[in-house]
Design a protein around this motif. Sequence first.
Motif, PDB file in Angstrom:
ATOM      1  N   LEU A  69      23.635  68.311  58.826  1.00 17.63           N
ATOM      2  CA  LEU A  69      22.972  68.403  60.061  1.00 17.63           C
ATOM      3  C   LEU A  69      21.534  69.251  59.557  1.00 17.63           C
ATOM      4  O   LEU A  69      20.458  68.701  60.299  1.00 17.63           O
ATOM      5  CB  LEU A  69      23.583  69.440  60.839  1.00 17.63           C
ATOM      6  CG  LEU A  69      23.835  69.120  62.064  1.00 17.63           C
ATOM      7  CD1 LEU A  69      24.421  67.373  62.228  1.00 17.63           C
ATOM      8  CD2 LEU A  69      24.961  69.890  62.841  1.00 17.63           C
ATOM      9  N   ALA A  70      21.550  70.110  58.674  1.00 17.07           N
ATOM     10  CA  ALA A  70      20.337  70.922  58.433  1.00 17.07           C
ATOM     11  C   ALA A  70      19.557  70.035  57.469  1.00 17.07           C
ATOM     12  O   ALA A  70      18.942  70.954  56.572  1.00 17.07           O
ATOM     13  CB  ALA A  70      20.784  72.378  58.164  1.00 17.07           C
ATOM     14  N   SER A  75      18.584  65.225  61.091  1.00 18.81           N
ATOM     15  CA  SER A  75      18.326  65.802  62.100  1.00 18.81           C
ATOM     16  C   SER A  75      17.287  64.956  62.897  1.00 18.81           C
ATOM     17  O   SER A  75      17.255  64.903  63.956  1.00 18.81           O
ATOM     18  CB  SER A  75      17.860  67.346  62.211  1.00 18.81           C
ATOM     19  OG  SER A  75      16.948  67.565  61.123  1.00 18.81           O
ATOM     20  N   ASN A  96      30.095  66.356  62.409  1.00 21.19           N
ATOM     21  CA  ASN A  96      29.475  66.707  61.173  1.00 21.19           C
ATOM     22  C   ASN A  96      30.517  66.806  60.053  1.00 21.19           C
ATOM     23  O   ASN A  96      31.339  67.631  60.409  1.00 21.19           O
ATOM     24  CB  ASN A  96      28.555  68.031  61.486  1.00 21.19           C
ATOM     25  CG  ASN A  96      28.054  68.636  60.050  1.00 21.19           C
ATOM     26  OD1 ASN A  96      27.802  67.756  59.269  1.00 21.19           O
ATOM     27  ND2 ASN A  96      27.884  69.832  60.192  1.00 21.19           N
ATOM     28  N   SER A  98      30.028  67.892  56.856  1.00 22.98           N
ATOM     29  CA  SER A  98      29.822  68.825  56.087  1.00 22.98           C
ATOM     30  C   SER A  98      30.736  69.891  55.564  1.00 22.98           C
ATOM     31  O   SER A  98      30.508  70.512  54.372  1.00 22.98           O
ATOM     32  CB  SER A  98      28.166  69.274  56.064  1.00 22.98           C
ATOM     33  OG  SER A  98      28.397  70.226  57.081  1.00 22.98           O
ATOM     34  N   GLU A 103      38.302  68.754  57.194  1.00 27.40           N
ATOM     35  CA  GLU A 103      37.613  68.425  58.386  1.00 27.40           C
ATOM     36  C   GLU A 103      37.469  67.052  58.529  1.00 27.40           C
ATOM     37  O   GLU A 103      37.819  66.553  59.787  1.00 27.40           O
ATOM     38  CB  GLU A 103      36.615  69.278  58.212  1.00 27.40           C
ATOM     39  CG  GLU A 103      36.085  70.223  59.378  1.00 27.40           C
ATOM     40  CD  GLU A 103      34.901  71.102  59.202  1.00 27.40           C
ATOM     41  OE1 GLU A 103      34.890  72.219  59.081  1.00 27.40           O
ATOM     42  OE2 GLU A 103      33.771  70.627  59.400  1.00 27.40           O
ATOM     43  N   PHE A 111      39.984  62.928  65.746  1.00 24.52           N
ATOM     44  CA  PHE A 111      38.949  63.245  66.940  1.00 24.52           C
ATOM     45  C   PHE A 111      38.552  61.727  67.413  1.00 24.52           C
ATOM     46  O   PHE A 111      38.252  61.599  68.576  1.00 24.52           O
ATOM     47  CB  PHE A 111      38.072  63.953  66.514  1.00 24.52           C
ATOM     48  CG  PHE A 111      38.130  65.354  66.263  1.00 24.52           C
ATOM     49  CD1 PHE A 111      37.824  66.252  67.184  1.00 24.52           C
ATOM     50  CD2 PHE A 111      38.885  65.888  65.213  1.00 24.52           C
ATOM     51  CE1 PHE A 111      38.025  67.586  67.284  1.00 24.52           C
ATOM     52  CE2 PHE A 111      39.205  67.295  65.300  1.00 24.52           C
ATOM     53  CZ  PHE A 111      38.702  68.185  66.206  1.00 24.52           C
TER      54      PHE A 111
ATOM     55  N   SER B  75      19.719  73.785  63.867  1.00 24.52           N
ATOM     56  CA  SER B  75      20.596  73.071  63.158  1.00 24.52           C
ATOM     57  C   SER B  75      21.411  73.804  62.490  1.00 24.52           C
ATOM     58  O   SER B  75      22.693  73.335  62.299  1.00 24.52           O
ATOM     59  CB  SER B  75      19.974  71.895  62.528  1.00 24.52           C
ATOM     60  OG  SER B  75      18.773  72.472  61.320  1.00 24.52           O
ATOM     61  N   SER B  76      21.160  75.085  62.014  1.00 27.40           N
ATOM     62  CA  SER B  76      22.006  75.900  61.297  1.00 27.40           C
ATOM     63  C   SER B  76      23.070  76.381  62.398  1.00 27.40           C
ATOM     64  O   SER B  76      24.132  76.350  62.146  1.00 27.40           O
ATOM     65  CB  SER B  76      21.379  77.116  60.887  1.00 27.40           C
ATOM     66  OG  SER B  76      20.662  76.537  59.697  1.00 27.40           O
ATOM     67  N   LEU B  78      23.863  75.152  64.958  1.00 28.65           N
ATOM     68  CA  LEU B  78      24.743  74.028  65.379  1.00 28.65           C
ATOM     69  C   LEU B  78      25.934  73.720  64.525  1.00 28.65           C
ATOM     70  O   LEU B  78      26.893  73.251  64.993  1.00 28.65           O
ATOM     71  CB  LEU B  78      23.485  72.790  65.598  1.00 28.65           C
ATOM     72  CG  LEU B  78      24.407  71.393  66.294  1.00 28.65           C
ATOM     73  CD1 LEU B  78      24.769  71.753  67.610  1.00 28.65           C
ATOM     74  CD2 LEU B  78      23.195  70.338  66.441  1.00 28.65           C
ATOM     75  N   GLU B  79      25.424  73.725  63.068  1.00 25.62           N
ATOM     76  CA  GLU B  79      26.461  73.506  62.298  1.00 25.62           C
ATOM     77  C   GLU B  79      27.703  74.568  62.336  1.00 25.62           C
ATOM     78  O   GLU B  79      28.628  74.080  62.233  1.00 25.62           O
ATOM     79  CB  GLU B  79      25.778  73.814  60.848  1.00 25.62           C
ATOM     80  CG  GLU B  79      26.202  72.889  59.727  1.00 25.62           C
ATOM     81  CD  GLU B  79      25.155  72.982  58.591  1.00 25.62           C
ATOM     82  OE1 GLU B  79      24.447  71.986  58.339  1.00 25.62           O
ATOM     83  OE2 GLU B  79      25.466  73.933  57.942  1.00 25.62           O
ATOM     84  N   GLN B  82      29.582  73.705  65.419  1.00 27.40           N
ATOM     85  CA  GLN B  82      30.262  72.211  65.300  1.00 27.40           C
ATOM     86  C   GLN B  82      31.572  72.665  64.418  1.00 27.40           C
ATOM     87  O   GLN B  82      32.604  72.175  64.857  1.00 27.40           O
ATOM     88  CB  GLN B  82      29.515  71.290  64.481  1.00 27.40           C
ATOM     89  CG  GLN B  82      30.354  70.200  63.631  1.00 27.40           C
ATOM     90  CD  GLN B  82      30.658  69.254  64.564  1.00 27.40           C
ATOM     91  OE1 GLN B  82      29.849  68.199  65.130  1.00 27.40           O
ATOM     92  NE2 GLN B  82      31.949  69.005  65.051  1.00 27.40           N
ATOM     93  N   SER B  83      31.476  73.443  63.423  1.00 29.63           N
ATOM     94  CA  SER B  83      32.599  73.610  62.566  1.00 29.63           C
ATOM     95  C   SER B  83      33.657  74.213  63.394  1.00 29.63           C
ATOM     96  O   SER B  83      34.856  74.161  63.245  1.00 29.63           O
ATOM     97  CB  SER B  83      32.180  73.979  61.206  1.00 29.63           C
ATOM     98  OG  SER B  83      32.100  75.436  61.084  1.00 29.63           O
ATOM     99  N   LEU B  86      35.479  72.439  65.780  1.00 31.16           N
ATOM    100  CA  LEU B  86      36.452  71.280  65.173  1.00 31.16           C
ATOM    101  C   LEU B  86      37.704  72.005  64.660  1.00 31.16           C
ATOM    102  O   LEU B  86      38.851  71.616  64.839  1.00 31.16           O
ATOM    103  CB  LEU B  86      35.762  70.661  63.825  1.00 31.16           C
ATOM    104  CG  LEU B  86      36.051  69.355  63.454  1.00 31.16           C
ATOM    105  CD1 LEU B  86      35.336  68.442  64.682  1.00 31.16           C
ATOM    106  CD2 LEU B  86      35.187  68.919  62.229  1.00 31.16           C
TER     107      LEU B  86
END
Lengths: 337, 337
Positions: A69-70, A75, A96, A98, A103, A111, B75-76, B78-79, B82-83, B86
């Motif tokens: 993402l980063a 992005s 994402n 990463s 995951e 998902f 974006s960080s 968001l990361e 997101q994780s 999940l």
Amino acid sequence: MAGIEEVARLAGVSTATVSRALSGNVHVSPATRSKVEAAALELDYVVSSNASSLASGRTRNIAVVVPFLARWFFSSVLEGVQSALLRHGYDLTLYNLSGDADERHSVFEHFLLRQRVDAVIAISLELTEAEVKRLHTLAKPLVGIGGPISGVRTLSIDDTLIARLATEHLISLGHTEIAHIGGSPEFDLDFHMSTNRRLGYESALEAAGLAADPASFAPADFTIHGGYHAAKQLLGAPQGRPTAVFASSDEMAIGAILAARDLGLVVPRDVSIVGVDDHDLSDFFGLTTVAQFPRGQGEMAVEILMEELKPTTEAAPAAPALPYELIVRSSTAVPPA
Amino acid sequence: MAGIEEVARLAGVSTATVSRALSGNVHVSPATRSKVEAAALELDYVVSSNASSLASGRTRNIAVVVPFLARWFFSSVLEGVQSALLRHGYDLTLYNLSGDADERHSVFEHFLLRQRVDAVIAISLELTEAEVKRLHTLAKPLVGIGGPISGVRTLSIDDTLIARLATEHLISLGHTEIAHIGGSPEFDLDFHMSTNRRLGYESALEAAGLAADPASFAPADFTIHGGYHAAKQLLGAPQGRPTAVFASSDEMAIGAILAARDLGLVVPRDVSIVGVDDHDLSDFFGLTTVAQFPRGQGEMAVEILMEELKPTTEAAPAAPALPYELIVRSSTAVPPA
DNA sequence: CTGAAAGCGCTAACAA
DNA sequence: TTGTTAGCGCTTTCAG
């Protein structure tokens, strides 16, 4: 949270008519339509997407799967995808990858299978066969961005041509000692993108009758940091340093500019540097680069998908070639006399 | 795409039991549970989230609204979001507001109201009253990250304290001429974040008996480019330049380092520079900074939401203070003799 | 602990 | 063009 029933009552029609009037696909008399619209507005009615999806089988939601993402490229593509989707009234569900392997596994095994999306966009993802198969059992349109996935339609820039263009720019300025900072072999994430760019570089050299010395190649990890260290190696070589460097990404090229400065070299007087991307920072550093347009790539992926999701469409639309463009700034010049 | 019915048949139970066994919330006999699980596995059964949502009113989907995508902080976060999501089995629906005002409007008036999400996370968003009200009519939990939204629980770092810490670091090294690069007033996006950091800087100076000269402040836009130009102004001032600079973000601080270099100044010998963030690039530039941990902030927001979404929970959980930490690298030192 | 049955809120035939 | 009606695939009372 008014429901369709209340709107129907207020507008004096049936719920079916409300549904039709609001979705706009089917024919409804203009008078009825405006009555319904007025009622909907008055009641602040918004369809429940779940109910609608369940009944119609369409979710108006697209999954976007990214490996990071980063990072600028991802992005930026995501930004393009998002805004195009919004324009079409679609939601974007983001995955994402990463994180760890588990995951990733759960994204594909769980998902994505929940019937929550109409299609998926995979950005720069090297998918395993099992994953592609999984996606195919979904029977949903799938488009990739940034490298061919076998059996999947993919928007992909021509990495060989891009690299060739960058290298030719240096050659045309008169450079003959051109080094290359590319991806290290592990970077298979990027589907042979690294390899293709290296091939483009080599073919440009060959076409100009120049040799591609393996010693002129330094691997890095696509970051500024990595580019810096690779460039230090290249530019500090005691047996004579190159007069130009082609880096496979702008971040690595910026690292190279910084490395040159730290060595007391002046860019472009002592060494010319070209990158690929047209990263946000490239203008600031005066970096000559071959621009690709990730936002546009994201938008294009969406347009293709929308076309494909239209009930009228038959064949899957073809993916047009992605644009790129040499942008000459102040990091390249003729070699020192 | 097997349905619950087939699983029920294969397991020899009713669909109700399958639902219960798979959701795990209600008591089901262990024997039944494993029968059901085996059947589900065998048939590759995955619940249809739409049907499930419609029936239960829970979507297992969270909306995340951001003002930008292609910036490190966002974006960080968001990361992290997101994780964490999940891990909890939740989907993430992304809304990026960096488009035009219409786009933003439609997100609030339309997209978020479709009953597609259980809660929303707003990152560094200055919401208008109308928007907050809209969100409240949703009657969904809402948590903000990065600055107080009136009437909304928000995870927010103490900007004043952070700025004070950075400034005190410089003071403790012996600096008395400390300039500041902060956000320009337009940056209200960031809720007075700019102002608060400036106040922290000033209060540290005052506490040390130093004057906060307005001429020592230069506004910028939180980018490297902006920081570069602001620093040029500050460091090129003919009436004597500061020996240290506190920048409100690492990107601006990096710009300042680059500006100092271009002026022929050596960092930290001639000028010390501190930032805030611990950006990806900061380590590379040897930048001393006050780290905040955006990934962790994102994860924390999710944990709070999950707590709140548990049916058992009564009161909304309190938001703990966000951590920060001074990381001293090689961009700060005692002032020149 | 488990089954039967009634919806969740909407859409899509099918008729009228 | 519009209304009637039967589901979409699941969850959740309510009984048993």
